[in-house]
Design a protein around this motif. Structure first.
Motif, mmCIF file in Angstrom:
data_model
loop_
_atom_site.group_PDB
_atom_site.id
_atom_site.type_symbol
_atom_site.label_atom_id
_atom_site.label_comp_id
_atom_site.label_asym_id
_atom_site.label_seq_id
_atom_site.Cartn_x
_atom_site.Cartn_y
_atom_site.Cartn_z
ATOM 1 N N LEU A 52 0.835 -1.207 0.000
ATOM 2 C CA LEU A 52 0.000 0.000 0.000
ATOM 3 C C LEU A 52 0.866 1.252 0.000
ATOM 4 O O LEU A 52 0.622 2.189 -0.772
ATOM 5 N N ASP A 53 1.897 1.279 0.828
ATOM 6 C CA ASP A 53 2.817 2.426 0.857
ATOM 7 C C ASP A 53 3.534 2.584 -0.477
ATOM 8 O O ASP A 53 3.721 3.707 -0.962
ATOM 9 N N GLU A 68 -7.165 7.086 1.331
ATOM 10 C CA GLU A 68 -6.524 8.396 1.430
ATOM 11 C C GLU A 68 -7.210 9.230 2.511
ATOM 12 O O GLU A 68 -8.434 9.283 2.598
ATOM 13 N N LYS A 69 -6.423 9.888 3.313
ATOM 14 C CA LYS A 69 -6.967 10.686 4.413
ATOM 15 C C LYS A 69 -7.763 11.877 3.890
ATOM 16 O O LYS A 69 -7.437 12.464 2.858
ATOM 17 N N ASN A 70 -8.778 12.216 4.639
ATOM 18 C CA ASN A 70 -9.569 13.444 4.431
ATOM 19 C C ASN A 70 -10.389 13.477 3.145
ATOM 20 O O ASN A 70 -10.798 14.556 2.723
ATOM 21 N N LYS A 78 -16.907 6.463 -4.628
ATOM 22 C CA LYS A 78 -16.550 6.543 -6.050
ATOM 23 C C LYS A 78 -15.287 5.740 -6.343
ATOM 24 O O LYS A 78 -15.218 5.008 -7.336
ATOM 25 N N ARG A 79 -14.291 5.862 -5.483
ATOM 26 C CA ARG A 79 -13.031 5.137 -5.709
ATOM 27 C C ARG A 79 -13.218 3.633 -5.583
ATOM 28 O O ARG A 79 -12.609 2.868 -6.333
ATOM 29 N N ARG A 80 -14.053 3.203 -4.646
ATOM 30 C CA ARG A 80 -14.324 1.763 -4.533
ATOM 31 C C ARG A 80 -15.043 1.253 -5.777
ATOM 32 O O ARG A 80 -14.760 0.156 -6.260
ATOM 33 N N ARG A 81 -15.963 2.055 -6.299
ATOM 34 C CA ARG A 81 -16.664 1.662 -7.529
ATOM 35 C C ARG A 81 -15.712 1.660 -8.719
ATOM 36 O O ARG A 81 -15.749 0.739 -9.544
#
Length: 198
Positions: A52-53, A68-70, A78-81
């Motif tokens: 991940l890093d 991602e934070k914040n 949306k990112r998961r989709r």
């Protein structure tokens, strides 16, 4: 181990056996090319091997990083989709049976959905201690180990970001999947001979 790997191969999965998290990370890097789109499924193992890093440090890939934070809840969704239609999906699994079946539980369902259909390639990282004899033992492992630890992890993460720790079995363990086979070459299982994840 040879029997498990052969059964996985017979079921259409590609299988690789590595010694430890360092070797797992180096193997993963072979699949990371410029301009590739990458989706992520929840996995402590992926984080523990440093993948991940590594992915978040790259500037030449399209990473659908819901961690991602914040970012807003809408952006997270949306990112998961988007990850469901990625070139490469990277995740872990809860259990693998000796018959070569992949068994998972999920909260939102993006991880199990991506393993079943969508991304062009799926890389699953799993420590060999998650290999069980049969589906009954897989469900036992999920109920006694995976669900409680995921509830704890999610609540700790919520507290860390100043949110209410509201995770429980009802919202962590909503969707289950058993994958008995897949199209050859689509799912690559990286078995790691080191205790990782849970």
């Amino acid at each position: 181990m040879i029997e498990v790997m052969q059964n996985l191969k017979n079921n259409g999965f590609e299988v690789v056996l590595v010694e430890d998290k360092n070797e797992a990370l180096e193997y993963a890097k072979k699949f990371i090319k410029a301009d590739i789109s990458i989706g992520l499924g929840g996995s402590t193992t992926v984080a523990e091997i440093g993948l991940l890093d590594y992915l978040t440090s790259l500037k030449n890939i399209i990473l659908f990083n819901q961690y991602e934070k914040n970012i807003s809840g809408a952006e997270n969704l949306k990112r998961r989709r988007d990850g469901l239609l990625s070139d490469l999906y990277i995740t872990g699994t809860n259990a693998i049976t000796k018959n070569g079946e992949i068994v998972n539980v999920d909260g939102s369902g993006n991880r199990v959905a991506a393993q079943i259909f969508g991304p062009k390639k799926v890389l699953i990282f799993v420590s060999t201690d998650k290999i069980v004899n049969n589906l009954e033992e897989a469900m036992d492992r999920i109920n006694k180990i995976c669900i409680p630890k995921n509830i704890q992890r999610c609540n700790e993460t919520a507290l860390k970001y100043g949110k209410e720790p509201k995770f429980n079995e009802r919202n962590i363990a909503k969707k289950f999947s058993i994958i008995k086979g897949d199209d050859e070459g689509r799912i690559i299982i990286v078995l790691i001979k080191q205790r990782l994840g849970f």
